[in-house]
Design an enzyme around this catalytic site. Structure first.
Site, PDB file in Angstrom:
ATOM      1  N   HIS A 108       1.341  -0.975   0.175  1.00  0.00           N
ATOM      2  CA  HIS A 108       0.151  -0.061  -0.253  1.00  0.00           C
ATOM      3  C   HIS A 108       1.139   1.064   0.168  1.00  0.00           C
ATOM      4  CE1 HIS A 108       0.816  -0.412   4.523  1.00  0.00           C
ATOM      5  NE2 HIS A 108       0.747   1.041   4.198  1.00  0.00           N
ATOM      6  N   ASP A 110       0.512   4.592   1.727  1.00  0.00           N
ATOM      7  CA  ASP A 110      -0.199   5.627   2.352  1.00  0.00           C
ATOM      8  C   ASP A 110      -1.247   6.550   2.576  1.00  0.00           C
ATOM      9  OD1 ASP A 110       0.663   3.735   5.280  1.00  0.00           O
ATOM     10  OD2 ASP A 110       2.812   5.358   5.809  1.00  0.00           O
ATOM     11  N   HIS A 263       5.049  -0.029  -0.233  1.00  0.00           N
ATOM     12  CA  HIS A 263       5.139  -0.646   0.628  1.00  0.00           C
ATOM     13  C   HIS A 263       4.402  -1.452   2.086  1.00  0.00           C
ATOM     14  CE1 HIS A 263       3.614   2.897   3.322  1.00  0.00           C
ATOM     15  NE2 HIS A 263       3.837   1.910   4.848  1.00  0.00           N
ATOM     16  N   ARG A 279       5.703   5.901  14.653  1.00  0.00           N
ATOM     17  CA  ARG A 279       4.817   6.332  13.313  1.00  0.00           C
ATOM     18  C   ARG A 279       4.281   7.405  12.617  1.00  0.00           C
ATOM     19  NH1 ARG A 279       0.634   4.034   8.994  1.00  0.00           N
ATOM     20  NH2 ARG A 279      -0.139   6.001   8.272  1.00  0.00           N
TER      21      ARG A 279
HETATM   22  C1  OGA Z   1       2.801   1.360   8.955  1.00  0.00           C
HETATM   23  C2  OGA Z   1       3.383   0.765   7.442  1.00  0.00           C
HETATM   24  C3  OGA Z   1       4.830  -1.467   8.297  1.00  0.00           C
HETATM   25  C4  OGA Z   1       5.359  -1.622   9.276  1.00  0.00           C
HETATM   26  O1  OGA Z   1       2.978   2.255   9.824  1.00  0.00           O
HETATM   27  O2  OGA Z   1       2.131   2.382   7.091  1.00  0.00           O
HETATM   28  O3  OGA Z   1       3.260   0.250   6.620  1.00  0.00           O
HETATM   29  O4  OGA Z   1       6.968  -3.064   8.453  1.00  0.00           O
HETATM   30  N1  OGA Z   1       4.015  -0.225   8.654  1.00  0.00           N
HETATM   31  O5  OGA Z   1       5.638  -2.245  10.307  1.00  0.00           O
HETATM   32 MN    MN Z   2       1.914   1.151   5.480  1.00  0.00          MN
END
Ligand code: OGA
Ligand code: MN
Length: 291
Positions: A108, A110, A263, A279
């Site tokens: 995806h 974000d 990602h 995050r």
């Molecule tokens: C995010 C995500 C991936 C991870 O926080 O946007 O996709 O590896 N995380 O935690």
């Molecule tokens: Mn993400």
């Protein structure tokens, strides 16, 4: 302070050394970081110790930090920090989750379901499992460049519908930690259309901007045509040569450009081991079609 930038793979990623993100960064050092971010789409800083306020302050150098829709996973004192974690408040498996536990275990970009998707996201690893729990990134500029001219011509001018509820209907519906969205939450994320190929505002490079998590369909095509083209694009964009895999160490700060990459989290680790990340998300503009 000398900023050293080393590339990590053929189509994306650079490690930046010589920077302590908790200290006051000069404008010159920040300009070098921003250049590396735009050129490589993903920047990695090792051995950092940022508290939530410091992470938000560094994030804000790039643009406004945004608060996530799912208020349950936001940090109370610092709502711009979204917690990605498999820990619970009382330490037992049934306890109240400290954060989103199965975040992003599908390709995806974000917030692509917003009219103005996230420009960038930053994860700061606090605790990581002894093995596994990597994050993979796919280079959407290089994937676009590798398409044939007739395919590029076909895709140019098309738009696709992105919808957060698409992820709820597919991947999230299998997760124990994701209660259905409330009507109020749904009202905040109506479906949006974005160009299938977008122009990067800083570099001018075209990138594919569709992803399995949130892209429901390509507008104007028949349902089965849309499915076939999207499936092709998802296979194509995740070819090994477009993918970089980040192996986490505690203290890592990884920031990626959602306009240039997809990602996904890799769910291969022992869930009895802690994986705990902070995050932050940086606001972006409405995508502009390339070409
Ligand atoms: C995010 C995500 C991936 C991870 O926080 O946007 O996709 O590896 N995380 O935690
Ligand atoms: Mn993400």
């Amino acid at each position: 302070m000398t900023v050293v930038v080393s590339r990590l793979s053929g189509h994306l990623g650079a490690e930046i050394q010589g920077v302590d993100l908790a200290s006051e960064l000069s404008n010159a050092a920040f300009a070098q970081i921003l250049d590396a971010f735009n050129a490589h789409s993903l920047v990695v800083f090792r051995d950092q110790t940022l508290d939530p306020a410091q992470q938000v302050a560094f994030s804000r150098r790039f643009g406004p930090a945004i608060e996530h829709l799912l208020e349950g996973f936001r940090m109370a004192e610092n709502p711009e920090v979204f917690v990605v974690s498999n820990l619970t408040e009382d330490g037992t498996p049934k306890g109240k989750p400290k954060g989103a536990i199965y975040a992003g275990q599908y390709w995806h970009s974000d917030l692509s379901y917003m009219a103005e998707p996230a420009m960038a996201s930053m994860l700061h690893a606090k605790r990581v499992p002894s093995a596994g729990g990597d994050t993979m990134f796919a280079a959407m500029h290089a994937a676009y460049d590798a398409l044939s001219d007739p395919m590029k011509a076909f895709l140019s001018g098309l738009t696709a519908c992105h919808d957060y509820t698409h992820a709820y209907e597919t991947v999230f519906s299998k997760l124990p930690n994701r209660p259905p969205m409330t009507d109020e939450q749904k009202a905040k994320v109506p479906p949006v259309d974005h160009p299938v190929v977008r122009r990067h505002p800083a570099t001018g490079r075209p990138a594919l901007f569709v992803n399995p998590g949130f892209t429901r369909r390509i507008n104007g095509l028949a349902e089965d045509e849309s499915r076939a083209i999207l499936d092709f694009l998802f296979t194509h964009t995740t070819r090994h040569e477009f993918v970089h895999r980040h192996h986490w160490r505690p203290g890592d700060v990884v920031m990626w450009d959602n306009r240039a990459l997809m990602h996904r989290a890799v769910a291969d680790y022992d869930m009895s081991e802690a994986r705990h990340m902070h995050r932050t998300t940086i606001a972006g503009d409405a995508p502009v079609a390339a070409g």
